[in-house]
Design a protein around this motif. Sequence first.
Motif, PDB file in Angstrom:
ATOM      1  N   TYR A   1       0.836  -1.205   0.000  1.00 22.10           N
ATOM      2  CA  TYR A   1       0.000   0.000   0.000  1.00 22.10           C
ATOM      3  C   TYR A   1       0.868   1.251   0.000  1.00 22.10           C
ATOM      4  O   TYR A   1       0.606   2.221  -0.730  1.00 22.10           O
ATOM      5  CB  TYR A   1      -0.905   0.017   1.238  1.00 22.10           C
ATOM      6  CG  TYR A   1      -1.930  -1.082   1.287  1.00 22.10           C
ATOM      7  CD1 TYR A   1      -2.333  -1.746   0.134  1.00 22.10           C
ATOM      8  CD2 TYR A   1      -2.506  -1.458   2.498  1.00 22.10           C
ATOM      9  CE1 TYR A   1      -3.278  -2.761   0.181  1.00 22.10           C
ATOM     10  CE2 TYR A   1      -3.456  -2.473   2.550  1.00 22.10           C
ATOM     11  CZ  TYR A   1      -3.828  -3.122   1.390  1.00 22.10           C
ATOM     12  OH  TYR A   1      -4.766  -4.119   1.444  1.00 22.10           O
ATOM     13  N   VAL A   2       1.902   1.223   0.826  1.00 20.07           N
ATOM     14  CA  VAL A   2       2.804   2.369   0.918  1.00 20.07           C
ATOM     15  C   VAL A   2       3.548   2.567  -0.400  1.00 20.07           C
ATOM     16  O   VAL A   2       3.705   3.701  -0.880  1.00 20.07           O
ATOM     17  CB  VAL A   2       3.807   2.165   2.071  1.00 20.07           C
ATOM     18  CG1 VAL A   2       4.803   3.320   2.139  1.00 20.07           C
ATOM     19  CG2 VAL A   2       3.069   2.017   3.395  1.00 20.07           C
ATOM     20  N   LYS A   3       3.985   1.477  -1.016  1.00 19.19           N
ATOM     21  CA  LYS A   3       4.728   1.567  -2.277  1.00 19.19           C
ATOM     22  C   LYS A   3       3.876   2.176  -3.381  1.00 19.19           C
ATOM     23  O   LYS A   3       4.367   2.956  -4.211  1.00 19.19           O
ATOM     24  CB  LYS A   3       5.212   0.183  -2.695  1.00 19.19           C
ATOM     25  CG  LYS A   3       6.303  -0.377  -1.789  1.00 19.19           C
ATOM     26  CD  LYS A   3       6.702  -1.775  -2.229  1.00 19.19           C
ATOM     27  CE  LYS A   3       7.757  -2.368  -1.301  1.00 19.19           C
ATOM     28  NZ  LYS A   3       8.142  -3.750  -1.702  1.00 19.19           N
ATOM     29  N   VAL A   4       2.591   1.818  -3.398  1.00 16.56           N
ATOM     30  CA  VAL A   4       1.704   2.356  -4.438  1.00 16.56           C
ATOM     31  C   VAL A   4       1.580   3.867  -4.313  1.00 16.56           C
ATOM     32  O   VAL A   4       1.671   4.614  -5.303  1.00 16.56           O
ATOM     33  CB  VAL A   4       0.317   1.696  -4.357  1.00 16.56           C
ATOM     34  CG1 VAL A   4      -0.683   2.432  -5.251  1.00 16.56           C
ATOM     35  CG2 VAL A   4       0.395   0.236  -4.741  1.00 16.56           C
ATOM     36  N   VAL A   5       1.390   4.352  -3.082  1.00 12.41           N
ATOM     37  CA  VAL A   5       1.261   5.800  -2.875  1.00 12.41           C
ATOM     38  C   VAL A   5       2.560   6.503  -3.227  1.00 12.41           C
ATOM     39  O   VAL A   5       2.561   7.560  -3.883  1.00 12.41           O
ATOM     40  CB  VAL A   5       0.867   6.097  -1.413  1.00 12.41           C
ATOM     41  CG1 VAL A   5       0.781   7.607  -1.177  1.00 12.41           C
ATOM     42  CG2 VAL A   5      -0.471   5.453  -1.072  1.00 12.41           C
ATOM     43  N   LYS A   6       3.696   5.933  -2.825  1.00 11.97           N
ATOM     44  CA  LYS A   6       4.989   6.556  -3.144  1.00 11.97           C
ATOM     45  C   LYS A   6       5.266   6.522  -4.635  1.00 11.97           C
ATOM     46  O   LYS A   6       5.900   7.429  -5.171  1.00 11.97           O
ATOM     47  CB  LYS A   6       6.108   5.836  -2.383  1.00 11.97           C
ATOM     48  CG  LYS A   6       6.120   6.110  -0.889  1.00 11.97           C
ATOM     49  CD  LYS A   6       7.312   5.425  -0.232  1.00 11.97           C
ATOM     50  CE  LYS A   6       7.393   5.784   1.250  1.00 11.97           C
ATOM     51  NZ  LYS A   6       8.543   5.117   1.917  1.00 11.97           N
ATOM     52  N   LEU A   7       4.791   5.467  -5.296  1.00 15.12           N
ATOM     53  CA  LEU A   7       5.005   5.335  -6.742  1.00 15.12           C
ATOM     54  C   LEU A   7       4.379   6.490  -7.505  1.00 15.12           C
ATOM     55  O   LEU A   7       4.898   6.929  -8.531  1.00 15.12           O
ATOM     56  CB  LEU A   7       4.435   3.999  -7.228  1.00 15.12           C
ATOM     57  CG  LEU A   7       4.693   3.628  -8.702  1.00 15.12           C
ATOM     58  CD1 LEU A   7       6.177   3.444  -8.939  1.00 15.12           C
ATOM     59  CD2 LEU A   7       3.945   2.351  -9.058  1.00 15.12           C
TER      60      LEU A   7
END
Length: 270
Positions: A171-177
């Motif tokens: 979830y965090v990676k998607v937002v940072k992406l």
Amino acid sequence: MPTDKDKLMEEAHGAHLKALKKQTVWVRVVQAAILLVFLLLWEAAARLKWIDVLLFSYPTKILRLLWDKLLDGTLLPHVGVTIEETLIGFVLGTLFGTLLAVLIWWSPFLSRVLDPYIVVLNSMPKVALGPLFIVGLGPGLMSIIATTLSITVIITTLVVYGSFKEVDPNYVKVVKLFGGTKRQVFLQAILPASFPAIVSTLKVNVGLAWIGVIVGEFLVAKEGLGYLIIYGFQVFNFTLVISTLFVIAVVATVMYQLVAKLERRLTRHR
């Protein structure tokens, strides 16, 4: 137009709900039966002198005492004081604990600094802090609230912070992406995923707030349900002690059920 498969699924769902409702009814019946049998055995044991009625009293004597105190107006003020203190400790403990969890999640450096202190505070007997609160804040409401917060804040912080760390890193990676900032990561990934755990801490804090308030009233109060328990012990009126414990159990259960209902409503809309 609904197909035969849809109709079968709907019928199966209806049958499942009906079975759950029936099971719930039976659970309530068995719970009530257990309580009734316990009270009848307790009453019989007292009447037949199997137990010391001076120490253990018996249900009809307890109900008579509570009824008399309701009529003379001496019970409800104590109940009101304790409920007020519990609500204050419950709300502040949940709020401060959640804010502290957010703070240490936001700053890994601060998290490492505070970690040993949080562990020590969590393992420390909170009753031992009571005299310090009395000296520092005076023998009154502030000491009782401080005692309650010493119990609720740390537990809330540990539970909420633990839920933050257990959020799926994808979830965090998607937002940072998509170029999300740390604030956006928290608001769009961490907080929504941790919302059920945060709401669940409300139920935990109900019991913790009651413990903190009663302990605080043991130490400093001149009114409240904790004061009634201590007073009952001092004058060897154990019927008063047990009656007060009965009132605490009833009021705490009602408060817990209200919070559980709030939890279901909040999670249902998500």
